[in-house]
Design a protein around this motif. Structure first.
Motif, mmCIF file in Angstrom:
data_model
loop_
_atom_site.group_PDB
_atom_site.id
_atom_site.type_symbol
_atom_site.label_atom_id
_atom_site.label_comp_id
_atom_site.label_asym_id
_atom_site.label_seq_id
_atom_site.Cartn_x
_atom_site.Cartn_y
_atom_site.Cartn_z
ATOM 1 N N ARG A 192 -6.409 -32.067 -28.950
ATOM 2 C CA ARG A 192 -7.892 -32.430 -28.169
ATOM 3 C C ARG A 192 -7.947 -31.589 -26.915
ATOM 4 N NH1 ARG A 192 -7.176 -37.413 -30.512
ATOM 5 N NH2 ARG A 192 -6.283 -38.343 -28.328
ATOM 6 N N GLU A 193 -7.116 -31.448 -26.247
ATOM 7 C CA GLU A 193 -7.020 -31.052 -25.107
ATOM 8 C C GLU A 193 -6.817 -29.636 -25.019
ATOM 9 O OE1 GLU A 193 -3.817 -32.633 -22.649
ATOM 10 O OE2 GLU A 193 -4.812 -34.803 -22.776
ATOM 11 N N GLN A 194 -6.757 -29.133 -25.996
ATOM 12 C CA GLN A 194 -6.672 -27.593 -26.406
ATOM 13 C C GLN A 194 -5.348 -26.794 -25.820
ATOM 14 O OE1 GLN A 194 -10.289 -25.451 -26.168
ATOM 15 N NE2 GLN A 194 -11.160 -26.909 -27.894
ATOM 16 N N ASN A 195 -4.327 -27.651 -25.845
ATOM 17 C CA ASN A 195 -3.241 -27.408 -25.037
ATOM 18 C C ASN A 195 -1.897 -26.703 -25.818
ATOM 19 O OD1 ASN A 195 -4.272 -27.304 -22.474
ATOM 20 N ND2 ASN A 195 -3.719 -29.377 -21.969
ATOM 21 N N LEU A 196 -2.356 -26.956 -27.283
ATOM 22 C CA LEU A 196 -1.198 -26.378 -28.436
ATOM 23 C C LEU A 196 -0.575 -25.025 -27.982
ATOM 24 C CD1 LEU A 196 -2.483 -27.777 -31.707
ATOM 25 C CD2 LEU A 196 -0.244 -28.618 -30.362
ATOM 26 N N ASN A 197 0.909 -25.001 -27.926
ATOM 27 C CA ASN A 197 1.194 -23.839 -27.784
ATOM 28 C C ASN A 197 2.477 -23.358 -28.658
ATOM 29 O OD1 ASN A 197 3.961 -24.526 -26.446
ATOM 30 N ND2 ASN A 197 2.576 -25.221 -24.933
ATOM 31 N N HIS A 198 2.952 -22.456 -28.850
ATOM 32 C CA HIS A 198 3.800 -21.770 -29.536
ATOM 33 C C HIS A 198 5.172 -22.711 -29.789
ATOM 34 C CE1 HIS A 198 5.485 -18.527 -32.279
ATOM 35 N NE2 HIS A 198 6.596 -18.532 -31.523
ATOM 36 N N ARG B 188 9.849 -33.775 -24.015
ATOM 37 C CA ARG B 188 9.914 -32.875 -22.923
ATOM 38 C C ARG B 188 8.642 -31.786 -22.854
ATOM 39 N NH1 ARG B 188 11.019 -28.044 -20.946
ATOM 40 N NH2 ARG B 188 11.763 -27.133 -23.064
ATOM 41 N N LEU B 189 8.433 -31.255 -23.905
ATOM 42 C CA LEU B 189 7.398 -29.987 -24.061
ATOM 43 C C LEU B 189 6.171 -30.730 -24.036
ATOM 44 C CD1 LEU B 189 9.139 -27.759 -26.453
ATOM 45 C CD2 LEU B 189 8.533 -27.352 -24.079
ATOM 46 N N SER B 190 6.067 -32.046 -24.817
ATOM 47 C CA SER B 190 4.770 -32.508 -24.886
ATOM 48 C C SER B 190 4.382 -33.290 -23.475
ATOM 49 C CB SER B 190 4.671 -33.504 -26.266
ATOM 50 O OG SER B 190 5.657 -34.650 -26.011
ATOM 51 N N GLU B 191 5.058 -33.527 -22.783
ATOM 52 C CA GLU B 191 5.024 -34.427 -21.762
ATOM 53 C C GLU B 191 4.564 -35.843 -22.182
ATOM 54 O OE1 GLU B 191 2.414 -32.192 -19.164
ATOM 55 O OE2 GLU B 191 3.788 -30.842 -18.457
ATOM 56 N N GLY B 192 5.343 -36.310 -23.042
ATOM 57 C CA GLY B 192 4.865 -37.621 -23.565
ATOM 58 C C GLY B 192 3.514 -37.960 -24.464
ATOM 59 N N LYS B 193 2.966 -36.866 -24.515
ATOM 60 C CA LYS B 193 1.724 -37.055 -25.103
ATOM 61 C C LYS B 193 1.738 -36.580 -26.586
ATOM 62 C CE LYS B 193 -1.163 -35.134 -21.356
ATOM 63 N NZ LYS B 193 -1.975 -34.089 -20.850
ATOM 64 N N THR B 194 0.798 -37.339 -27.726
ATOM 65 C CA THR B 194 1.026 -36.840 -29.003
ATOM 66 C C THR B 194 0.367 -35.854 -29.261
ATOM 67 O OG1 THR B 194 -1.285 -38.089 -29.508
ATOM 68 C CG2 THR B 194 0.571 -39.365 -29.491
ATOM 69 N N ILE B 195 0.623 -35.039 -30.462
ATOM 70 C CA ILE B 195 0.125 -33.693 -30.811
ATOM 71 C C ILE B 195 -1.475 -34.106 -30.814
ATOM 72 C CG2 ILE B 195 -0.176 -32.293 -32.895
ATOM 73 C CD1 ILE B 195 2.222 -31.660 -31.022
ATOM 74 N N CYS B 196 -2.219 -35.047 -31.356
ATOM 75 C CA CYS B 196 -3.352 -35.241 -31.226
ATOM 76 C C CYS B 196 -3.971 -35.259 -30.021
ATOM 77 C CB CYS B 196 -3.598 -36.645 -32.091
ATOM 78 S SG CYS B 196 -3.271 -36.670 -33.675
ATOM 79 N N GLN B 197 -3.399 -35.726 -29.071
ATOM 80 C CA GLN B 197 -3.999 -35.779 -27.593
ATOM 81 C C GLN B 197 -3.905 -34.269 -26.960
ATOM 82 O OE1 GLN B 197 -1.088 -38.613 -26.135
ATOM 83 N NE2 GLN B 197 -2.720 -40.011 -25.254
ATOM 84 N N ILE B 198 -2.891 -33.510 -27.379
ATOM 85 C CA ILE B 198 -2.528 -32.169 -26.835
ATOM 86 C C ILE B 198 -3.691 -31.306 -27.648
ATOM 87 C CG2 ILE B 198 -0.856 -30.290 -26.812
ATOM 88 C CD1 ILE B 198 1.049 -32.703 -26.581
#
Length: 106
Positions: free
Chosen positions: A35-41, A23-33
């Motif tokens: 790269r997009e610099q959208n990692l969050n707490h 739900r939080l990743s919207e189905g994306k992998t951590i690597c994708q997120i």
């Protein structure tokens, strides 16, 4: 002696954690997120909880002997305690994982 819940209980928690992570990743992998610099707490917390549950479930599946299971679970706890805290995101990851492990191994 560590009180270990049944594998079915851990797998139920694992399914819930996986759903929350997706739900939080919207189905994306951590690597994708990343790269997009959208990692969050919140996402790193969800990832940490999910990984900790995967570690515990793997340990329970592989160790049918109580003594070996306890050794495996203690090893997992030590590994999580020794994780680096190089950023706020990694602190969130580590804390969520340790919290999840503690809640399982009451």
């Amino acid at each position: 002696m560590i009180k270990v819940p049944p594998l079915s209980e851990v797998e139920s928690l694992l399914a819930q954690a996986n759903s929350e992570f997706l739900r939080l990743s919207e189905g994306k992998t951590i690597c994708q997120i990343g790269r997009e610099q959208n990692l969050n707490h919140e996402l790193k917390q969800a990832e940490g909880a999910l990984q900790a549950l995967q570690d515990v479930a793997r340990c329970i599946r592989k160790n049918h002997n109580d003594e070996k299971l306890e050794q495996c679970l203690k090893k997992i706890l030590i590994q999580w305690q020794q994780l680096s805290e190089i950023s706020q995101e990694w602190v969130a990851y580590k804390q969520a994982g340790l919290k999840q492990i503690a809640s399982i191994l009451k």
